[in-house]
Design a protein around this motif. Structure first.
Motif, PDB file in Angstrom:
ATOM      1  N   ALA A   1       0.824  -1.209   0.000  1.00 47.04           N
ATOM      2  CA  ALA A   1       0.000   0.000   0.000  1.00 47.04           C
ATOM      3  C   ALA A   1       0.861   1.263   0.000  1.00 47.04           C
ATOM      4  CB  ALA A   1      -0.928  -0.002   1.217  1.00 47.04           C
TER       5      ALA A   1
ATOM      6  N   TYR B   1      -4.765   2.236   5.267  1.00 48.03           N
ATOM      7  CA  TYR B   1      -4.352   2.880   4.022  1.00 48.03           C
ATOM      8  C   TYR B   1      -4.352   4.405   4.165  1.00 48.03           C
ATOM      9  CZ  TYR B   1      -5.002  -1.699   1.775  1.00 48.03           C
ATOM     10  OH  TYR B   1      -4.915  -3.016   1.418  1.00 48.03           O
TER      11      TYR B   1
ATOM     12  N   PRO C   1      -6.847   5.807  -1.138  1.00 47.13           N
ATOM     13  CA  PRO C   1      -7.001   4.664  -0.231  1.00 47.13           C
ATOM     14  C   PRO C   1      -8.361   3.992  -0.386  1.00 47.13           C
ATOM     15  CG  PRO C   1      -6.132   6.568   0.951  1.00 47.13           C
ATOM     16  CD  PRO C   1      -6.509   7.052  -0.404  1.00 47.13           C
TER      17      PRO C   1
END
Length: 218
Positions: free
Chosen positions: A5, A67, A14
């Motif tokens: 990520a 995220y 995200p």
């Protein structure tokens, strides 16, 4: 999951990363789950809101907070903070269910945290003293609390096959992620479209949809 990520921060929202992950993971698991869903249908029909809630909290909420946090903090900080999960789970089990940790569990937690710290700091634990704490770290800690709640709730998981559980909970996560994408889309200054996605973005989407979602859960 953290490293993958972090690779695409600034390239993809995200919320879009989460939606791609959850939708693809759901589509991936369905062919393997069909037979088990059919066998477990009576239980699934009665308990589907609860099964979906597992996915909303344990997959969607946990990962979106993770995220978002990675857009504001380092993967090093996030890895060390996520290493607190075993301690949080053991502590919460004691507070809620009065389950005491065994000596071997405590040793396991200490070894796990030590390993994460040594790896994340490249063998220099003193780097912890120079950690720059910010809002992103708070998001990662909230993610850990969400996953702790999910883990405690597994004690009450309906008795269905693991593939039935994953199919329904992933579906809940996919629906939640689509709602979040619709509400927040390109928030946080990130790109919210796949039209110009780089090969790295596509590789990360494929990776998080299969390995952290599918195989780690099994």
């Amino acid at each position: 999951n953290l490293v993958a990520a972090k690779l695409v921060v600034g390239e993809i929202s995200p919320f879009l990363l989460l939606a791609c992950r959850c939708v693809l993971a759901t589509l991936f698991i369905m062919p393997f789950s069909y037979r088990h869903l059919r066998d477990d249908w009576e239980t699934v029909r009665r308990t589907w809101p609860m099964l979906m809630a597992y996915g909303i909290i344990g997959y969607a909420l946990f990962n979106v907070l993770l995220y978002i946090g990675l857009t504001m903090t380092t993967a090093v900080n996030s890895a060390i903070e996520q290493a607190s999960l075993p301690m949080l789970i053991l502590g919460a089990n004691f507070l809620v269910f009065k389950v005491r940790a065994t000596l071997i569990q405590i040793i396991g937690v200490l070894l796990a945290i030590s390993g994460v710290i040594l790896t994340a700091t490249h063998g220099d634990p003193l780097r912890l003293l120079r950690m720059d704490i910010n809002l992103g770290d708070g998001c990662v800690i909230l993610a850990c609390l969400a996953y702790t709640g999910y883990t405690l709730a597994l004690r009450f998981r309906p008795k269905v096959h693991i593939f039935s559980f994953m199919a329904v909970s992933f579906s809940g996560a996919a629906m939640a992620s689509i709602v979040m994408l619709a509400l927040f889309g390109g928030g946080l200054g990130q790109v919210a479209t796949l039209a110009d996605a780089s090969p790295t973005v596509w590789a990360v989407i494929a990776y998080v949809a299969i390995f952290p979602s599918m195989f780690s859960q099994i």
